[in-house]
Motif scaffolding. Sequence first.
Motif, PDB file in Angstrom:
ATOM      1  N   VAL A 253       0.854  -1.202   0.000  1.00  0.00           N
ATOM      2  CA  VAL A 253       0.000   0.000   0.000  1.00  0.00           C
ATOM      3  C   VAL A 253       0.884   1.244   0.000  1.00  0.00           C
ATOM      4  O   VAL A 253       0.642   2.195  -0.756  1.00  0.00           O
ATOM      5  CB  VAL A 253      -0.940  -0.005   1.223  1.00  0.00           C
ATOM      6  CG1 VAL A 253      -1.686   1.311   1.338  1.00  0.00           C
ATOM      7  CG2 VAL A 253      -1.919  -1.164   1.138  1.00  0.00           C
ATOM      8  N   GLU A 254       1.917   1.196   0.827  1.00  0.00           N
ATOM      9  CA  GLU A 254       2.825   2.353   0.882  1.00  0.00           C
ATOM     10  C   GLU A 254       3.515   2.573  -0.458  1.00  0.00           C
ATOM     11  O   GLU A 254       3.699   3.711  -0.898  1.00  0.00           O
ATOM     12  CB  GLU A 254       3.846   2.165   2.011  1.00  0.00           C
ATOM     13  CG  GLU A 254       3.192   2.421   3.363  1.00  0.00           C
ATOM     14  CD  GLU A 254       3.941   1.817   4.540  1.00  0.00           C
ATOM     15  OE1 GLU A 254       4.990   1.182   4.332  1.00  0.00           O
ATOM     16  OE2 GLU A 254       3.444   1.987   5.665  1.00  0.00           O
ATOM     17  N   GLU A 255       3.840   1.473  -1.132  1.00  0.00           N
ATOM     18  CA  GLU A 255       4.453   1.599  -2.461  1.00  0.00           C
ATOM     19  C   GLU A 255       3.479   2.227  -3.458  1.00  0.00           C
ATOM     20  O   GLU A 255       3.868   3.041  -4.298  1.00  0.00           O
ATOM     21  CB  GLU A 255       4.907   0.217  -2.973  1.00  0.00           C
ATOM     22  CG  GLU A 255       6.244  -0.207  -2.377  1.00  0.00           C
ATOM     23  CD  GLU A 255       6.464  -1.719  -2.433  1.00  0.00           C
ATOM     24  OE1 GLU A 255       7.293  -2.195  -1.650  1.00  0.00           O
ATOM     25  OE2 GLU A 255       5.796  -2.397  -3.239  1.00  0.00           O
ATOM     26  N   ALA A 256       2.213   1.819  -3.355  1.00  0.00           N
ATOM     27  CA  ALA A 256       1.201   2.374  -4.264  1.00  0.00           C
ATOM     28  C   ALA A 256       1.074   3.886  -4.050  1.00  0.00           C
ATOM     29  O   ALA A 256       0.979   4.660  -5.009  1.00  0.00           O
ATOM     30  CB  ALA A 256      -0.145   1.686  -4.035  1.00  0.00           C
ATOM     31  N   ILE A 257       1.081   4.286  -2.785  1.00  0.00           N
ATOM     32  CA  ILE A 257       0.996   5.713  -2.465  1.00  0.00           C
ATOM     33  C   ILE A 257       2.226   6.444  -3.028  1.00  0.00           C
ATOM     34  O   ILE A 257       2.118   7.524  -3.616  1.00  0.00           O
ATOM     35  CB  ILE A 257       0.880   5.918  -0.933  1.00  0.00           C
ATOM     36  CG1 ILE A 257      -0.472   5.362  -0.440  1.00  0.00           C
ATOM     37  CG2 ILE A 257       1.054   7.388  -0.553  1.00  0.00           C
ATOM     38  CD1 ILE A 257      -0.590   5.243   1.070  1.00  0.00           C
ATOM     39  N   HIS A 258       3.374   5.806  -2.889  1.00  0.00           N
ATOM     40  CA  HIS A 258       4.622   6.392  -3.365  1.00  0.00           C
ATOM     41  C   HIS A 258       4.608   6.554  -4.899  1.00  0.00           C
ATOM     42  O   HIS A 258       5.003   7.587  -5.436  1.00  0.00           O
ATOM     43  CB  HIS A 258       5.803   5.526  -2.917  1.00  0.00           C
ATOM     44  CG  HIS A 258       7.122   5.998  -3.431  1.00  0.00           C
ATOM     45  ND1 HIS A 258       7.687   7.191  -3.024  1.00  0.00           N
ATOM     46  CD2 HIS A 258       7.973   5.460  -4.342  1.00  0.00           C
ATOM     47  CE1 HIS A 258       8.842   7.357  -3.663  1.00  0.00           C
ATOM     48  NE2 HIS A 258       9.031   6.320  -4.478  1.00  0.00           N
ATOM     49  N   LEU A 259       4.133   5.532  -5.585  1.00  0.00           N
ATOM     50  CA  LEU A 259       4.074   5.597  -7.057  1.00  0.00           C
ATOM     51  C   LEU A 259       3.147   6.727  -7.516  1.00  0.00           C
ATOM     52  O   LEU A 259       3.439   7.440  -8.485  1.00  0.00           O
ATOM     53  CB  LEU A 259       3.577   4.259  -7.634  1.00  0.00           C
ATOM     54  CG  LEU A 259       4.565   3.102  -7.587  1.00  0.00           C
ATOM     55  CD1 LEU A 259       3.876   1.793  -7.983  1.00  0.00           C
ATOM     56  CD2 LEU A 259       5.753   3.375  -8.515  1.00  0.00           C
ATOM     57  N   ALA A 260       2.021   6.873  -6.803  1.00  0.00           N
ATOM     58  CA  ALA A 260       1.082   7.943  -7.158  1.00  0.00           C
ATOM     59  C   ALA A 260       1.725   9.308  -6.930  1.00  0.00           C
ATOM     60  O   ALA A 260       1.565  10.230  -7.733  1.00  0.00           O
ATOM     61  CB  ALA A 260      -0.196   7.801  -6.342  1.00  0.00           C
ATOM     62  N   GLU A 261       2.463   9.426  -5.860  1.00  0.00           N
ATOM     63  CA  GLU A 261       3.131  10.691  -5.554  1.00  0.00           C
ATOM     64  C   GLU A 261       4.193  11.008  -6.623  1.00  0.00           C
ATOM     65  O   GLU A 261       4.322  12.154  -7.064  1.00  0.00           O
ATOM     66  CB  GLU A 261       3.772  10.611  -4.153  1.00  0.00           C
ATOM     67  CG  GLU A 261       4.577  11.820  -3.731  1.00  0.00           C
ATOM     68  CD  GLU A 261       3.768  13.126  -3.651  1.00  0.00           C
ATOM     69  OE1 GLU A 261       2.527  13.070  -3.785  1.00  0.00           O
ATOM     70  OE2 GLU A 261       4.391  14.187  -3.476  1.00  0.00           O
ATOM     71  N   GLN A 262       4.907   9.975  -7.047  1.00  0.00           N
ATOM     72  CA  GLN A 262       5.912  10.181  -8.106  1.00  0.00           C
ATOM     73  C   GLN A 262       5.245  10.698  -9.379  1.00  0.00           C
ATOM     74  O   GLN A 262       5.758  11.583 -10.050  1.00  0.00           O
ATOM     75  CB  GLN A 262       6.600   8.846  -8.424  1.00  0.00           C
ATOM     76  CG  GLN A 262       7.765   8.555  -7.513  1.00  0.00           C
ATOM     77  CD  GLN A 262       8.545   7.337  -8.004  1.00  0.00           C
ATOM     78  OE1 GLN A 262       7.974   6.418  -8.570  1.00  0.00           O
ATOM     79  NE2 GLN A 262       9.844   7.351  -7.764  1.00  0.00           N
ATOM     80  N   ASP A 263       4.080  10.133  -9.688  1.00  0.00           N
ATOM     81  CA  ASP A 263       3.369  10.573 -10.897  1.00  0.00           C
ATOM     82  C   ASP A 263       2.895  12.018 -10.750  1.00  0.00           C
ATOM     83  O   ASP A 263       2.951  12.807 -11.684  1.00  0.00           O
ATOM     84  CB  ASP A 263       2.176   9.653 -11.184  1.00  0.00           C
ATOM     85  CG  ASP A 263       1.505   9.989 -12.511  1.00  0.00           C
ATOM     86  OD1 ASP A 263       2.076   9.636 -13.556  1.00  0.00           O
ATOM     87  OD2 ASP A 263       0.447  10.641 -12.497  1.00  0.00           O
ATOM     88  N   ARG A 264       2.433  12.335  -9.532  1.00  0.00           N
ATOM     89  CA  ARG A 264       1.888  13.679  -9.282  1.00  0.00           C
ATOM     90  C   ARG A 264       2.940  14.762  -9.502  1.00  0.00           C
ATOM     91  O   ARG A 264       2.651  15.824 -10.059  1.00  0.00           O
ATOM     92  CB  ARG A 264       1.338  13.766  -7.855  1.00  0.00           C
ATOM     93  CG  ARG A 264       0.576  15.051  -7.544  1.00  0.00           C
ATOM     94  CD  ARG A 264       0.078  15.055  -6.103  1.00  0.00           C
ATOM     95  NE  ARG A 264       1.163  15.272  -5.150  1.00  0.00           N
ATOM     96  CZ  ARG A 264       1.595  16.469  -4.764  1.00  0.00           C
ATOM     97  NH1 ARG A 264       1.032  17.566  -5.240  1.00  0.00           N
ATOM     98  NH2 ARG A 264       2.580  16.578  -3.896  1.00  0.00           N
ATOM     99  N   VAL A 265       4.166  14.484  -9.053  1.00  0.00           N
ATOM    100  CA  VAL A 265       5.212  15.520  -9.145  1.00  0.00           C
ATOM    101  C   VAL A 265       6.040  15.405 -10.436  1.00  0.00           C
ATOM    102  O   VAL A 265       6.913  16.216 -10.696  1.00  0.00           O
ATOM    103  CB  VAL A 265       6.166  15.482  -7.914  1.00  0.00           C
ATOM    104  CG1 VAL A 265       5.380  15.754  -6.633  1.00  0.00           C
ATOM    105  CG2 VAL A 265       6.920  14.165  -7.822  1.00  0.00           C
ATOM    106  N   SER A 266       5.733  14.380 -11.214  1.00  0.00           N
ATOM    107  CA  SER A 266       6.515  14.157 -12.424  1.00  0.00           C
ATOM    108  C   SER A 266       6.309  15.281 -13.450  1.00  0.00           C
ATOM    109  O   SER A 266       5.224  15.856 -13.546  1.00  0.00           O
ATOM    110  CB  SER A 266       6.096  12.814 -13.037  1.00  0.00           C
ATOM    111  OG  SER A 266       6.554  12.731 -14.365  1.00  0.00           O
ATOM    112  N   SER A 267       7.347  15.545 -14.202  1.00  0.00           N
ATOM    113  CA  SER A 267       7.203  16.542 -15.270  1.00  0.00           C
ATOM    114  C   SER A 267       6.460  15.935 -16.456  1.00  0.00           C
ATOM    115  O   SER A 267       5.973  16.647 -17.326  1.00  0.00           O
ATOM    116  CB  SER A 267       8.581  17.042 -15.710  1.00  0.00           C
ATOM    117  OG  SER A 267       9.364  15.932 -16.100  1.00  0.00           O
ATOM    118  N   ALA A 268       6.385  14.610 -16.492  1.00  0.00           N
ATOM    119  CA  ALA A 268       5.640  13.940 -17.572  1.00  0.00           C
ATOM    120  C   ALA A 268       4.684  12.910 -16.964  1.00  0.00           C
ATOM    121  O   ALA A 268       4.912  11.713 -17.062  1.00  0.00           O
ATOM    122  CB  ALA A 268       6.608  13.262 -18.536  1.00  0.00           C
ATOM    123  N   PRO A 269       3.623  13.396 -16.281  1.00  0.00           N
ATOM    124  CA  PRO A 269       2.699  12.454 -15.651  1.00  0.00           C
ATOM    125  C   PRO A 269       1.998  11.578 -16.684  1.00  0.00           C
ATOM    126  O   PRO A 269       1.837  11.979 -17.830  1.00  0.00           O
ATOM    127  CB  PRO A 269       1.683  13.361 -14.931  1.00  0.00           C
ATOM    128  CG  PRO A 269       1.782  14.675 -15.620  1.00  0.00           C
ATOM    129  CD  PRO A 269       3.190  14.787 -16.135  1.00  0.00           C
TER     130      PRO A 269
END
Lengths: 375, 90
Positions: free
Chosen positions: A344-360
């Motif tokens: 679950v924590e990994e899923a949250i982390h992946l979503a956060e990476q997408d949110r801040v990504s320059s190419a979501p």
Amino acid sequence: MAGLPSYPSGSPRWLLAELTYRCPLQCPYCSNPVDYAQHQDELSTEAWCRVFSEARALGAVQLGLSGGEPLVRKDLSTLIAHARELGYYTNLITSGYGLTEERIAELKSSGLDHIQISIQAPEKTLNDKLAGTESFEEKKAVARLIKTQGYPMVLCVVIHRENIHLMNEILEMATALGADYLELANTQYYGWAHLNRDQLMPTRAQFETAEAIAQAYKEKVKGQMKIYYVVPDYYEDRPKPCMNGWGTTFLTVAPDGLALPCHEARILPGLDCPNVRDFSIKEIWEESPAFKHFRHFDWMEEPCKSCPEKIKDFGGCRCQAYLLTGNMKATDPVCSKSPLHHTVEEAIHLAEQDRVSSAPKPLIFRNSGNSKTLG
Amino acid sequence: MIQDTTRFGLSPHYRLQWEESQQRFVMLYPEGMVELNGPAAEILKLCDGTRRFIDMVDTLETAFDTKGLRSDIEELVQAALGHGWITILS
């Protein structure tokens, strides 16, 4: 056996009839299966009427008519009239898209008890983007028609990262439309929502801010509008009680006649859910291996097996356990006691990476083309 | 405030219904249901817009051949108002 907790038993109370997978909208958080395009062989009017009668005889009393978009079924009024005559409380769960004043009146005279419509966002551009169809103004007009024709106004807004920052505006829209009930449904990550999880999941801070606004508003409008708030369980430390107990309360019938203990259960491997074309509802409920599969505690692994809370949450959601861990018998990893809670924590982390990504990543919309490619 | 002359009705969109399979009355509303015990159902059945509160008390005291039910009935009616199951009509 003395001293051991017994699993709850009961007859179905809620029947969710997913009348069709066809839908004019393309919401990327749809809970329908990603491969829905492979299951287009819909039950006939007669088959649905038989399902309603048999489930009612067992004790089902709340009937949800959903989909896809149930309005595309031309026999909707016939189905409602039959259900109402049987004594169901009939709930139409619709996008509202394509609903005319004449059709609302027709459904009402068939005996429909209530209409729940969904709006994607409190402003046109975002609503139309998420729905994949220009529909905002029409949905608002339909909401007003529902109210003027004497129905309770039940509005559903699915909450995710694209609209969670608009919680104040969502609440104001509900008030302006005269909603009697507002369902704020934080996205549950199944079906298309699971596919788009990285793009849809809000951060914990976003969720907490939105929840505080919604809870404060709930107090303010007490007595005028009932607000149901569906929590996003990735940020909880205990799982939700799976279907109020597997095969104890809920029965879903999918468009192709598959009978499911939960509307996501089609994904569980080897469950082999029965079809209403082959069995009566009584046989399905009482005798089918699928409905009996988790209707006890014996399937559990640790830490659920010896956990005193298993009688409250039944180990959590089987579909979520399967989606996150690949093992449908695992403890729902939302639980902080789960050895796989890190998923679950990994899923949250992946979503956060997408949110801040320059190419979501772009959202994948729910439509037949994508279903055939990805399903 | 509940007075002798207050009349109650079921809230719009609520339905009180006997459920054969459960052998009890239930209150149905959008996407929800409350399973009622015997006394609650007897009281809510009388919230039909025609009876005054004092008539409801009389009817139930006669039906159960007893006195002193007023405060119990008032408590249930207050709770039902609080839940939004019934409304005050006049």
